[in-house]
Design an enzyme around this catalytic site. Structure first.
Site, short mmCIF file in Angstrom:
data_model
loop_
_atom_site.label_atom_id
_atom_site.label_comp_id
_atom_site.label_asym_id
_atom_site.label_seq_id
_atom_site.Cartn_x
_atom_site.Cartn_y
_atom_site.Cartn_z
N LYS A 120 4.69 0.30 -20.87
CA LYS A 120 5.30 -0.70 -21.77
C LYS A 120 5.53 -2.03 -21.07
CE LYS A 120 6.46 1.89 -25.66
NZ LYS A 120 7.33 2.37 -26.70
N LYS A 202 -4.60 8.70 -28.96
CA LYS A 202 -3.78 9.29 -30.02
C LYS A 202 -3.53 8.28 -31.14
CE LYS A 202 0.95 8.29 -28.95
NZ LYS A 202 2.30 8.64 -29.16
N LYS A 205 1.51 4.37 -34.18
CA LYS A 205 1.99 3.42 -35.18
C LYS A 205 1.98 1.99 -34.66
CE LYS A 205 6.58 5.39 -35.04
NZ LYS A 205 7.37 5.28 -33.80
P1 ATP Z 1 4.41 4.07 -30.57
O1 ATP Z 1 3.07 3.69 -31.08
O2 ATP Z 1 5.48 3.03 -30.81
O3 ATP Z 1 4.40 4.65 -29.18
P2 ATP Z 1 4.20 6.61 -31.81
O4 ATP Z 1 3.46 6.56 -33.11
O5 ATP Z 1 3.44 7.06 -30.63
O6 ATP Z 1 4.88 5.23 -31.52
P3 ATP Z 1 6.79 7.80 -31.31
O7 ATP Z 1 7.92 7.16 -32.04
O8 ATP Z 1 6.63 7.53 -29.85
O9 ATP Z 1 5.42 7.52 -32.09
O10 ATP Z 1 6.87 9.37 -31.49
C1 ATP Z 1 7.60 10.05 -32.47
C2 ATP Z 1 7.18 11.50 -32.43
O11 ATP Z 1 5.86 11.64 -32.97
C3 ATP Z 1 7.11 12.08 -31.02
O12 ATP Z 1 7.63 13.39 -31.04
C4 ATP Z 1 5.63 12.09 -30.69
O13 ATP Z 1 5.28 13.12 -29.78
C5 ATP Z 1 5.01 12.34 -32.06
N1 ATP Z 1 3.67 11.74 -32.15
C6 ATP Z 1 3.39 10.43 -32.08
N2 ATP Z 1 2.07 10.22 -32.24
C7 ATP Z 1 1.49 11.44 -32.38
C8 ATP Z 1 0.15 11.89 -32.58
N3 ATP Z 1 -0.86 11.04 -32.68
N4 ATP Z 1 -0.09 13.21 -32.71
C9 ATP Z 1 0.94 14.07 -32.65
N5 ATP Z 1 2.22 13.73 -32.47
C10 ATP Z 1 2.52 12.43 -32.34
#
Ligand code: ATP
Ligand code: LTN
Length: 337
Positions: A120, A202, A205
């Site tokens: 980050k 992955k 968002k």
């Molecule tokens: P950012 O893009 O801001 O890192 P993110 O979409 O990765 O956000 P987080 O808020 O970090 O999401 O994660 C929320 C939850 O969703 C966590 O438990 C994370 O492991 C899960 N998660 C996020 N993206 C995935 C994915 N692509 N597949 C499965 N689980 C996910």
């Protein structure tokens, strides 16, 4: 054989999600759907981690709207206020207070090794703030305040949970048994959803390309369009195999929605092209999300109800959290007012 007590105490599960963007299919299949299914077997405590979100600069109006949106969406996904404590982190001051205390029991070197901090700070080089650095101590406070037995987290948060365990053990080592040392919770079925545009990454968002993720609140026509544009390969055969990341990902999503195995999916699409497959996956996702979207519309238009849920759960969370905070502070030598 020894008899089990009639009322075995349920174990406590803690997890949190940040209102940092629109909730994706990855968040849903990787985390939220699992949270919903844990509510009967465990005492679940879930938080909307809004304090964590300001480690990255937020637009105030969008941030406020997003907090309500994610709260309403989790209710729509099936978080049940009768069974589960689901509150907004900033409504419980003990989180920030214990985070400060734990900061003094966390080493600079430990925080410097966190890969999320390194990632980050590279991504937001103009705003490498102290909050980004001490993010894991706040996360440790979240978990330890509720004496959680287990924490469901994705791979990206494992390192933070390991640090939480180290902080708890260190504190307990000095002051006796103050915090429960939490274990990671590995879900029975966990889906990792990949980006539709680059299936080696992955689904996230915060991806700049909105075509790479499906938001749980995307309109049906948008969902269909995103699936039609999903990256595949040139073999034109629906089968699960190495080197077919795009198709594997679509099969994973289809399996998560329908409950079908990979073999069943392969035989359903035997002799059919990718176009046909993508349309079917898109339609299945639209149908799966439809009731969630309908419930969301009802909740988001009933702000009074959402506020009531937030207030009630924050009241309970404040009581539980204060107990742990007082205990920790008393041990250190603070005079509790
Ligand atoms: P950012 O893009 O801001 O890192 P993110 O979409 O990765 O956000 P987080 O808020 O970090 O999401 O994660 C929320 C939850 O969703 C966590 O438990 C994370 O492991 C899960 N998660 C996020 N993206 C995935 C994915 N692509 N597949 C499965 N689980 C996910
Ligand atoms: N950092 C997590 C969200 C989060 C969390 C927590 C998860 C904040 N506090 C405590 C588990 C336990 C994330 O961004 N996914």
């Amino acid at each position: 054989m020894e008899q089990q007590p009639a009322q075995e105490k349920k174990k406590i599960i803690f997890s949190a999600i940040q209102p940092s963007g629109t909730v994706t299919l990855g968040n849903y299949f990787g985390a939220l759907k699992n949270w919903v299914s844990l509510q009967d077997e465990y005492n679940c405590v879930f938080a909307l981690a809004d304090l964590h979100t300001i480690t990255v600069r937020q637009d105030p109006a969008k941030f406020r709207a997003r907090i309500y949106e994610v709260y309403a969406l989790l209710l729509a996904c099936g978080i049940d206020m009768e069974k589960t404590l689901f509150f907004i982190q900033s409504h419980v001051p003990a989180h920030a207070q214990l985070a400060w205390v734990l900061n003094c029991y966390t080493q600079f070197g430990e925080l410097s090794r966190m890969t999320q901090f390194k990632d980050k700070s590279a991504k937001h080089a103009d705003n490498v703030n102290a909050g980004l650095f001490t993010y894991p101590s706040l996360m440790a406070a979240d978990i330890l305040l509720y004496q959680a037995d287990m924490v469901p987290v994705g791979a990206d948060q494992k390192q933070h949970l390991e640090l939480t365990r180290n902080i708890a053990e260190r504190f307990n080592g000095v002051y006796g048994n103050v915090f429960k040392v939490p274990a990671p919770y590995i879900p029975k079925v966990g889906a990792r959803v990949m980006s539709l545009q680059d299936p080696s990454k992955k689904m996230s968002k915060s991806d700049e390309n909105a075509n790479s993720y499906v938001a749980v609140l995307d309109k049906p026509e948008v969902i269909m369009k995103k699936f039609k544009r999903a990256v595949t390969d040139s073999e034109a055969k629906v089968r699960y195999a190495e080197g077919k990341d795009g198709i594997n990902n679509l099969m994973g999503i289809y399996s998560a929605v329908t409950g079908m195995t990979m073999e069943e999916i392969e035989s359903e699409f035997d002799g059919r092209g990718y176009g046909d497959f993508k349309t079917t996956v898109g339609e299945a996702v639209v149908e799966h999300l439809r009731p969630i979207q309908e419930r969301f519309e009802r909740y988001i238009n009933d702000k009074a109800y959402i506020k009531e849920c937030c207030d009630k759960s924050a009241d309970i969370a404040r009581r539980i959290a204060q107990r742990t905070l007082d205990k920790a502070m008393k041990k250190i030598g603070f005079v509790i007012g």
